[in-house]
Design an enzyme around this catalytic site. Structure first.
Site, PDB file in Angstrom:
ATOM      1  N   TYR A 105     -30.038  19.720 104.053  1.00 11.70           N
ATOM      2  CA  TYR A 105     -29.608  21.009 103.503  1.00 11.70           C
ATOM      3  C   TYR A 105     -29.713  22.073 104.606  1.00 11.70           C
ATOM      4  O   TYR A 105     -30.711  22.115 105.339  1.00 11.70           O
ATOM      5  CB  TYR A 105     -30.493  21.334 102.293  1.00 11.70           C
ATOM      6  CG  TYR A 105     -30.431  22.776 101.873  1.00 11.70           C
ATOM      7  CD1 TYR A 105     -29.218  23.350 101.500  1.00 11.70           C
ATOM      8  CD2 TYR A 105     -31.563  23.570 101.857  1.00 11.70           C
ATOM      9  CE1 TYR A 105     -29.148  24.670 101.122  1.00 11.70           C
ATOM     10  CE2 TYR A 105     -31.507  24.900 101.470  1.00 11.70           C
ATOM     11  CZ  TYR A 105     -30.291  25.441 101.112  1.00 11.70           C
ATOM     12  OH  TYR A 105     -30.223  26.760 100.753  1.00 11.70           O
ATOM     13  N   LYS A 202     -32.292  22.903  91.091  1.00 14.73           N
ATOM     14  CA  LYS A 202     -31.128  22.046  90.890  1.00 14.73           C
ATOM     15  C   LYS A 202     -31.244  21.259  89.574  1.00 14.73           C
ATOM     16  O   LYS A 202     -31.309  21.860  88.533  1.00 14.73           O
ATOM     17  CB  LYS A 202     -30.972  21.131  92.113  1.00 14.73           C
ATOM     18  CG  LYS A 202     -31.001  21.897  93.457  1.00 14.73           C
ATOM     19  CD  LYS A 202     -29.840  22.849  93.569  1.00 14.73           C
ATOM     20  CE  LYS A 202     -29.685  23.530  94.911  1.00 14.73           C
ATOM     21  NZ  LYS A 202     -30.816  24.254  95.438  1.00 14.73           N
TER      22      LYS A 202
HETATM   23  N1  PLP Z   1     -33.461  20.713  99.321  1.00 13.99           N
HETATM   24  C1  PLP Z   1     -32.167  20.495  99.009  1.00 13.99           C
HETATM   25  C2  PLP Z   1     -31.624  19.099  99.088  1.00 13.99           C
HETATM   26  C3  PLP Z   1     -31.342  21.557  98.617  1.00 13.99           C
HETATM   27  O1  PLP Z   1     -30.052  21.314  98.309  1.00 13.99           O
HETATM   28  C4  PLP Z   1     -31.887  22.875  98.560  1.00 13.99           C
HETATM   29  C5  PLP Z   1     -31.068  24.032  98.168  1.00 13.99           C
HETATM   30  O2  PLP Z   1     -29.862  23.945  98.029  1.00 13.99           O
HETATM   31  C6  PLP Z   1     -33.231  23.061  98.933  1.00 13.99           C
HETATM   32  C7  PLP Z   1     -33.986  21.962  99.282  1.00 13.99           C
HETATM   33  C8  PLP Z   1     -33.850  24.432  98.923  1.00 13.99           C
HETATM   34  O3  PLP Z   1     -34.148  24.809  97.610  1.00 13.99           O
HETATM   35  P1  PLP Z   1     -34.218  26.314  97.057  1.00 13.99           P
HETATM   36  O4  PLP Z   1     -32.833  26.863  97.134  1.00 13.99           O
HETATM   37  O5  PLP Z   1     -34.731  26.138  95.665  1.00 13.99           O
HETATM   38  O6  PLP Z   1     -35.166  27.058  97.934  1.00 13.99           O
END
Ligand code: PLP
Length: 385
Positions: A105, A202
């Site tokens: 990400y 998510k």
């Molecule tokens: N890990 C993955 C695979 C993600 O897709 C995301 C966000 O899109 C994150 C971590 C980070 O999460 P957050 O947006 O809740 O901080």
């Protein structure tokens, strides 16, 4: 119901960590909207509760629920997925070395590259789907391996068990970001991971109405170190978000089955549709890591990545013509979303690195929701023109 009981997933999703309120019988865990707790005598707490950054009963219920779903012993919740990741990075020693997947990400990459590098942590990205590359990258001076599988956005699949063996032989901790698969489809702790991480924003949240993060671990010492970081750094979620998450995890299995049903039907449609160069889906027979995906994921999940003929212009036109899918960052909610990684979620990854790992300008990520499959397919068909 305690998290140690091994009922089926759906039963644990509904009950683990929660019991009717002892004062009123309320079925749902109350939202303990309080910052602090009265002490019967100085230094004497009721339960573990003295201050909500340290612990809050709504959060306690959620942490136990998530631990149970991941077949783990301890859960810890954070204000976002990035805050959960940052807590894990605090486990590294000064100047320590972290190996991470080459396709992660964009915000994960940014946190490593633009924030923690300044504090002397060293990072090396490697294609952890390639066992030889993993063996080369993970060395005795590695503190932590950060693995995403499936990766975001290319849906590459790494063999968690194999990476865990390499990490263990080098005394490194293995953390797996299980955001895409969810505990319903994949349980990294059972495959040797030390830490499971989630952006609960998510699928765990599932309704695009909150930002949250979570970690699940088995080891007591790792728990104590992370709990101390959670308390000291303080990126904890509020009780209302914990309540919403508890409400959502009760239906995780139902939602995920529908996400997967719809995604499978859409993959079937896309693979025969003109205008599409490639379709990537973990349980699709053409996926390069199909055998590992079949082994470690119960189903293929709700995300599909595809590359359109015609590059950025056709991708932009396609996104703009969609009516049921909404153009938005994020994924995993009940509504179908579409993302253009090069412009949106992965803009913080330098263009040359995107090109090197295969995030092309025609690449589009679909987060397939729980609407009627026929309506989603008609929408895609129309937008493809
Ligand atoms: N890990 C993955 C695979 C993600 O897709 C995301 C966000 O899109 C994150 C971590 C980070 O999460 P957050 O947006 O809740 O901080």
């Amino acid at each position: 119901m305690s998290s140690s009981e091994h009922a089926g997933f759906g039963t644990r999703a509904v009950h683990a960590g929660q019991a009717p309120d002892p004062c009123t019988g309320a079925i749902m865990t109350p939202v303990y909207m309080t910052s602090t707790f009265a002490q019967p005598s100085p230094g004497e707490f009721i339960g573990e509760y003295d201050y909500s950054r340290a612990a809050n009963p709504t959060r306690t219920a959620l942490e136990a629920n998530l631990a149970s779903l991941e077949n783990g012993r301890h859960g810890l919740c954070f204000a976002s997925g990035c805050a959960a990741l940052a807590a894990v990075l605090h486990l590294c020693k000064q100047g320590g070395r972290v190996v991470l997947s080459d396709d992660v990400y964009g915000g994960t990459f940014r946190l490593f590259d633009k924030v923690y590098r300044h504090f002397g942590l060293q990072f090396e990205q490697a294609d952890l789907t390639d066992p030889a590359a993993a063996e080369r990258a993970i060395t005795p001076d590695t503190d932590l391996v950060w693995l995403e599988t499936p990766t975001n956005p290319l849906l590459k699949i790494a063999d968690i068990q194999a990476i865990s063996a390499v990490a263990k032989s080098n005394n490194a901790l293995l953390a797996v970001d299980n955001t895409f698969a969810t505990p319903y489809l994949q349980n990294p702790l059972d495959l040797g991971a030390d830490i499971v991480s989630h952006s609960s924003t998510k699928y765990l949240g599932g309704h695009s109405d909150l930002i949250g993060g979570a970690l699940v671990v088995n080891d007591d010492e790792v728990l104590q170190r992370l709990k101390f970081i959670q308390l000291s750094v303080g990126a904890t979620p509020g009780p209302m978000d914990c309540f919403l998450l508890l409400r959502s995890t009760k239906t995780l299995h139902l939602r995920l089955d529908r996400h997967c049903d719809n995604a499978e039907k859409i993959v079937g449609f896309l693979e025969n549709r003109s205008g599409i160069r490639s379709v990537v889906y973990p349980h699709h027979a053409a996926h390069p890591h199909h055998d590992i995906a079949q082994r470690q994921m119960r189903r293929g999940g709700g995300i599909i990545t595809m590359t359109l003929d015609g590059g950025i212009d056709s991708a932009r036109r396609f996104l703009e013509r969609l009516r049921v899918f909404t153009i938005a960052e994020s994924l995993g909610g009940v509504e179908s979303l579409v993302d253009h990684p090069a412009i949106m979620t992965h803009a913080s990854v330098p263009p040359e690195q995107r090109a090197a790992i295969g995030i092309e300008d025609g690449l589009v990520r679909l987060s397939v929701g729980v609407e009627e499959a026929g309506d989603l397919i008609a929408d895609l068909d129309h937008a493809l023109g």
